[in-house]
Design an enzyme around this catalytic site. Sequence first.
Site, mmCIF file in Angstrom:
data_model
loop_
_atom_site.group_PDB
_atom_site.id
_atom_site.type_symbol
_atom_site.label_atom_id
_atom_site.label_comp_id
_atom_site.label_asym_id
_atom_site.label_seq_id
_atom_site.Cartn_x
_atom_site.Cartn_y
_atom_site.Cartn_z
ATOM 1 N N GLU A 195 41.342 44.922 37.048
ATOM 2 C CA GLU A 195 42.731 45.152 37.498
ATOM 3 C C GLU A 195 42.757 45.990 38.787
ATOM 4 O O GLU A 195 43.627 46.838 38.983
ATOM 5 C CB GLU A 195 43.518 45.827 36.367
ATOM 6 C CG GLU A 195 44.986 45.462 36.281
ATOM 7 C CD GLU A 195 45.266 43.971 36.305
ATOM 8 O OE1 GLU A 195 44.757 43.267 35.423
ATOM 9 O OE2 GLU A 195 45.983 43.529 37.214
HETATM 10 C C1 LIG Z 1 34.987 42.053 31.586
HETATM 11 C C2 LIG Z 1 35.746 41.632 32.795
HETATM 12 C C3 LIG Z 1 36.976 41.010 32.670
HETATM 13 C C4 LIG Z 1 37.675 40.568 33.802
HETATM 14 N N1 LIG Z 1 38.854 39.873 33.651
HETATM 15 C C5 LIG Z 1 39.410 39.282 34.742
HETATM 16 C C6 LIG Z 1 40.515 38.378 34.607
HETATM 17 O O1 LIG Z 1 41.004 38.112 33.514
HETATM 18 N N2 LIG Z 1 41.009 37.789 35.733
HETATM 19 C C7 LIG Z 1 40.487 38.026 36.963
HETATM 20 O O2 LIG Z 1 40.973 37.470 37.925
HETATM 21 N N3 LIG Z 1 39.454 38.890 37.123
HETATM 22 C C8 LIG Z 1 38.898 39.507 36.048
HETATM 23 N N4 LIG Z 1 37.815 40.348 36.200
HETATM 24 C C9 LIG Z 1 37.312 40.600 37.536
HETATM 25 C C10 LIG Z 1 37.608 42.009 38.029
HETATM 26 O O3 LIG Z 1 38.972 42.159 38.289
HETATM 27 C C11 LIG Z 1 36.701 42.245 39.263
HETATM 28 O O4 LIG Z 1 35.380 42.364 38.775
HETATM 29 C C12 LIG Z 1 37.140 43.450 40.062
HETATM 30 O O5 LIG Z 1 38.360 43.191 40.729
HETATM 31 C C13 LIG Z 1 36.110 43.868 41.102
HETATM 32 O O6 LIG Z 1 35.657 42.785 41.867
HETATM 33 P P1 LIG Z 1 34.078 42.554 42.016
HETATM 34 O O7 LIG Z 1 33.473 42.569 40.669
HETATM 35 O O8 LIG Z 1 33.856 41.377 42.870
HETATM 36 O O9 LIG Z 1 33.550 43.851 42.763
HETATM 37 P P2 LIG Z 1 33.483 44.059 44.351
HETATM 38 O O10 LIG Z 1 34.795 43.703 44.954
HETATM 39 O O11 LIG Z 1 32.264 43.412 44.870
HETATM 40 O O12 LIG Z 1 33.339 45.643 44.432
HETATM 41 C C14 LIG Z 1 32.070 46.316 44.298
HETATM 42 C C15 LIG Z 1 32.278 47.795 44.668
HETATM 43 O O13 LIG Z 1 32.696 47.888 46.027
HETATM 44 C C16 LIG Z 1 33.947 48.560 46.115
HETATM 45 N N5 LIG Z 1 34.744 47.919 47.177
HETATM 46 C C17 LIG Z 1 34.983 46.603 47.360
HETATM 47 N N6 LIG Z 1 35.770 46.424 48.444
HETATM 48 C C18 LIG Z 1 36.030 47.636 48.949
HETATM 49 C C19 LIG Z 1 36.807 48.131 50.048
HETATM 50 N N7 LIG Z 1 37.490 47.309 50.854
HETATM 51 N N8 LIG Z 1 36.845 49.450 50.258
HETATM 52 C C20 LIG Z 1 36.195 50.301 49.442
HETATM 53 N N9 LIG Z 1 35.451 49.917 48.384
HETATM 54 C C21 LIG Z 1 35.384 48.604 48.136
HETATM 55 C C22 LIG Z 1 34.602 48.431 44.754
HETATM 56 O O14 LIG Z 1 35.504 49.488 44.491
HETATM 57 C C23 LIG Z 1 33.377 48.471 43.836
HETATM 58 O O15 LIG Z 1 32.990 49.802 43.578
HETATM 59 C C24 LIG Z 1 37.125 40.818 35.086
HETATM 60 C C25 LIG Z 1 35.899 41.480 35.210
HETATM 61 C C26 LIG Z 1 35.198 41.863 34.099
HETATM 62 C C27 LIG Z 1 33.850 42.513 34.271
#
Ligand SMILES: Cc1cc2nc3c(=O)[nH]c(=O)nc-3n(C[C@H](O)[C@H](O)[C@H](O)COP(=O)(O)OP(=O)(O)OC[C@H]3O[C@@H](n4cnc5c(N)ncnc54)[C@H](O)[C@@H]3O)c2cc1C
Length: 407
Positions: free
Chosen positions: A270
């Site tokens: 989220e």
């Molecule tokens: C169990 C689980 C359930 C989920 N359920 C859903 C769902 O129902 N629907 C859905 O759509 N998604 C879902 N997600 C996805 C979840 O919302 C994402 O994993 C989350 O938004 C983070 O994206 P990412 O994993 O690609 O991390 P990344 O975006 O790759 O982030 C990695 C790190 O970099 C940081 N970061 C990234 N960009 C920036 C920036 N511009 N500035 C500073 N820091 C940054 C982040 O804070 C984080 O610490 C789920 C994930 C999990 C693990």
Amino acid sequence: MTEPQAGSDIGALRTSARPNPDGSWSISGTKIFITYGEHDLTENIVHLVLARVPGSPPSTRGISCFIVPKVLPGGQRNGVECIGIERKMGIHASPTCTMRFDRAHGELIGTQPNSGMAQMFTMMNAARLTVGISGLGVTERAQQAAGSYAAGRIQGRAVGAPPETASPIIDHPDVRRMLLHVRSHVEAMRALSYTNACALDLADHGSTAEERSGGRERAQLLTPVTKAWCTDLGSELTRLCTQVHGGAGYISDTGVEQFERDIRIAALYEGTNGIQGIDLVRRKLPMREGAVVRELLDGIDATAPQFEATMREQVRDANAALRQSTEWLLAQEEPQDALAAATPYLRQFGIVLGGFHLARQATVASSDGALAGSARYFCEQVLPQASALVPAVTAGCDALQAAAINL
Ligand SMILES: Cc1cc2nc3c(=O)[nH]c(=O)nc-3n(C[C@H](O)[C@H](O)[C@H](O)COP(=O)(O)OP(=O)(O)OC[C@H]3O[C@@H](n4cnc5c(N)ncnc54)[C@H](O)[C@@H]3O)c2cc1C
């Protein structure tokens, strides 16, 4: 929403939507980490899917939102299937699915494409508040487990207990500290969550236009704080509840380690908590040129004189520290400096609001001894951290940029 290359950066999503002659759309692409993307609890599942229509502008400006059912109205299976379920650290009862959309039949929400982000944001505040409340709820449950374990576990003689006896660990000051630390934070998180929920309700149902817009602004400001502060605390405090259990806490059969594992996700999904901090400093502080946040801080100063003397001073000092950080952030022209400050600032914000609400509760419910104890502990032991965070917030990004991060 989420795709392999599009997590925090939703604008990078590639799922496509092509128009059909009958006005419906044909959706193709892969989504990952979709909670309950597939299950057999209901006969049908209706997915809300973000996708790009042909010729849409780049980034989040070109995203549209579609309804894609698993089973079509005629009863035939739509072109959407779950092609994988993740094994993960916690929330094992919640299937986390990889979903493939292969020319799936979809209907556009609304009449105009490229409105997907605005549509998602109508749900975002409530969704983020709910995730924040999961931090509160799981911590409350862990606290109950830790409190009852501490009352029953006998180890050592507490100071003042009769000679030749052993005491429940709840009588040892360090265990009491852990339990009170958790309990006071739970009460602070609860108060913040209710305040946030009340602002959301006023935004929708306030009796005047002014009340509705005030509620909307307050909810916008508080939501990233509630989401991130309550879920960061969820991880920290459930860990402390494991600590109260000693070695038994590490044993799965005891059950308390599950809380640590389950709540870990709440800081990640989220919108990660890092993204919440950025939302707070880049989008929420500038609302009405800073007037929205200043009104909140002014309200705290205006209420503090009602508190008993010590808490009054503690809340005022902490609020002055938050004001100093806020004014510094509002004056920054370099986005890098504000971005570097986002997480410590959000923590400071949560601490001040938590202390303020506890002091206020203790004042209003003056006959409630448990509330008074929590408020006193929080104001003495936690609230001073607000002043200590000013240097971290106002340091700018030089140290972060200059440091070599060796990989
Ligand atoms: C169990 C689980 C359930 C989920 N359920 C859903 C769902 O129902 N629907 C859905 O759509 N998604 C879902 N997600 C996805 C979840 O919302 C994402 O994993 C989350 O938004 C983070 O994206 P990412 O994993 O690609 O991390 P990344 O975006 O790759 O982030 C990695 C790190 O970099 C940081 N970061 C990234 N960009 C920036 C920036 N511009 N500035 C500073 N820091 C940054 C982040 O804070 C984080 O610490 C789920 C994930 C999990 C693990």
